[in-house]
Design a protein around this motif. Structure first.
Motif, PDB file in Angstrom:
ATOM      1  N   UNK A   1       0.841  -1.194   0.000  1.00 20.37           N
ATOM      2  CA  UNK A   1       0.000   0.000   0.000  1.00 20.37           C
ATOM      3  C   UNK A   1       0.872   1.238   0.000  1.00 20.37           C
ATOM      4  N   UNK A   2       0.269   2.346  -0.434  1.00 20.47           N
ATOM      5  CA  UNK A   2       0.938   3.644  -0.471  1.00 20.47           C
ATOM      6  C   UNK A   2       0.064   4.628   0.279  1.00 20.47           C
ATOM      7  N   UNK A   3       0.668   5.400   1.189  1.00 18.97           N
ATOM      8  CA  UNK A   3      -0.036   6.406   1.975  1.00 18.97           C
ATOM      9  C   UNK A   3       0.609   7.749   1.714  1.00 18.97           C
ATOM     10  N   UNK A   4      -0.217   8.740   1.392  1.00 11.22           N
ATOM     11  CA  UNK A   4       0.267  10.103   1.167  1.00 11.22           C
ATOM     12  C   UNK A   4      -0.603  11.054   1.971  1.00 11.22           C
ATOM     13  N   UNK A   5       0.027  11.768   2.920  1.00 11.12           N
ATOM     14  CA  UNK A   5      -0.659  12.782   3.713  1.00 11.12           C
ATOM     15  C   UNK A   5      -0.127  14.128   3.235  1.00 11.12           C
ATOM     16  N   UNK A   6      -0.955  14.937   2.530  1.00  7.99           N
ATOM     17  CA  UNK A   6      -0.446  16.149   1.892  1.00  7.99           C
ATOM     18  C   UNK A   6      -0.059  17.265   2.863  1.00  7.99           C
ATOM     19  N   UNK A   7      -0.666  17.299   4.040  1.00  6.10           N
ATOM     20  CA  UNK A   7      -0.348  18.368   4.990  1.00  6.10           C
ATOM     21  C   UNK A   7      -0.328  17.791   6.402  1.00  6.10           C
ATOM     22  N   UNK A   8       0.847  17.751   7.004  1.00  6.99           N
ATOM     23  CA  UNK A   8       0.975  17.239   8.368  1.00  6.99           C
ATOM     24  C   UNK A   8       1.161  18.419   9.302  1.00  6.99           C
ATOM     25  N   UNK A   9       0.167  18.658  10.160  1.00  8.09           N
ATOM     26  CA  UNK A   9       0.225  19.783  11.085  1.00  8.09           C
ATOM     27  C   UNK A   9       1.272  19.548  12.171  1.00  8.09           C
ATOM     28  N   UNK A  10       1.320  18.350  12.699  1.00  7.67           N
ATOM     29  CA  UNK A  10       2.289  18.018  13.744  1.00  7.67           C
ATOM     30  C   UNK A  10       3.125  16.837  13.254  1.00  7.67           C
ATOM     31  N   UNK A  11       4.373  17.104  12.959  1.00  9.46           N
ATOM     32  CA  UNK A  11       5.225  16.075  12.372  1.00  9.46           C
ATOM     33  C   UNK A  11       5.514  14.941  13.352  1.00  9.46           C
ATOM     34  N   UNK A  12       5.599  15.244  14.643  1.00  9.35           N
ATOM     35  CA  UNK A  12       5.858  14.181  15.627  1.00  9.35           C
ATOM     36  C   UNK A  12       4.701  13.193  15.673  1.00  9.35           C
ATOM     37  N   UNK A  13       3.494  13.710  15.620  1.00 11.64           N
ATOM     38  CA  UNK A  13       2.328  12.830  15.618  1.00 11.64           C
ATOM     39  C   UNK A  13       2.289  12.001  14.342  1.00 11.64           C
ATOM     40  N   UNK A  14       2.595  12.611  13.222  1.00  6.46           N
ATOM     41  CA  UNK A  14       2.596  11.878  11.957  1.00  6.46           C
ATOM     42  C   UNK A  14       3.653  10.787  11.944  1.00  6.46           C
ATOM     43  N   UNK A  15       4.821  11.074  12.506  1.00  6.22           N
ATOM     44  CA  UNK A  15       5.874  10.068  12.573  1.00  6.22           C
ATOM     45  C   UNK A  15       5.464   8.915  13.490  1.00  6.22           C
ATOM     46  N   UNK A  16       4.800   9.246  14.583  1.00  6.94           N
ATOM     47  CA  UNK A  16       4.293   8.204  15.491  1.00  6.94           C
ATOM     48  C   UNK A  16       3.228   7.366  14.802  1.00  6.94           C
ATOM     49  N   UNK A  17       2.340   8.013  14.055  1.00  4.95           N
ATOM     50  CA  UNK A  17       1.307   7.280  13.319  1.00  4.95           C
ATOM     51  C   UNK A  17       1.923   6.343  12.287  1.00  4.95           C
ATOM     52  N   UNK A  18       2.960   6.810  11.603  1.00  2.00           N
ATOM     53  CA  UNK A  18       3.618   5.978  10.591  1.00  2.00           C
ATOM     54  C   UNK A  18       4.293   4.776  11.241  1.00  2.00           C
ATOM     55  N   UNK A  19       4.914   4.990  12.384  1.00  2.00           N
ATOM     56  CA  UNK A  19       5.543   3.865  13.102  1.00  2.00           C
ATOM     57  C   UNK A  19       4.500   2.888  13.598  1.00  2.00           C
TER      58      UNK A  19
END
Length: 123
Positions: free
Chosen positions: A68-86
């Motif tokens: 699968x491929x996931x693309x989030x065009x605008x991440x408001x909080x990068x730490x949260x996005x990195x945690x979500x990806x992990x």
């Protein structure tokens, strides 16, 4: 040497035991076939859970030929996005991260974006 009644009883006992062991072998074989089907169905459920977890992150989720491929065009909080990806890797046990990008260079409009691709292990 043996009396006919004793031989008859021994033969009947051996016949019954043979039938029991033969039936147990057939039952174990059928059980193995049913378990193989259940494991195959479970793989589909695990992949569905993986896609559902990716959709909860947000953005665009697209199935590929091998993951699968996931693309989030605008991440408001990068730490949260990195945690979500992990955390997504925990929901996708049969997949590994093949590509990950987070930053201004990952999006198209200069915003901080996140892109990741998961690939089935062994692909």
């Amino acid at each position: 040497m043996f009396e006919p009644a004793t031989v008859r009883i021994a033969c009947i006992a051996l016949l019954v035991l043979g039938a029991l062991f033969g039936g147990a072998g057939v039952a174990l074989h059928v059980r193995g076939l049913l378990l193989a089907d259940a494991v195959a169905d479970g793989g589909g459920q695990a992949e569905a859970a993986c896609f559902a977890a990716a959709r909860r992150i947000g953005g665009d989720v697209a199935p590929t030929a091998d993951g699968l491929r996931l693309a989030v065009p605008d991440t408001a909080d990068q730490r949260t996005s990195l945690t979500d990806a992990s955390g997504l890797l925990a929901f996708c046990p049969g997949m590994e991260m093949a590509y990950f990008c987070m930053g201004k260079g990952c999006g198209t409009d200069g915003k901080v974006a996140m892109r990741m691709e998961l690939r089935r292990t062994g692909s």
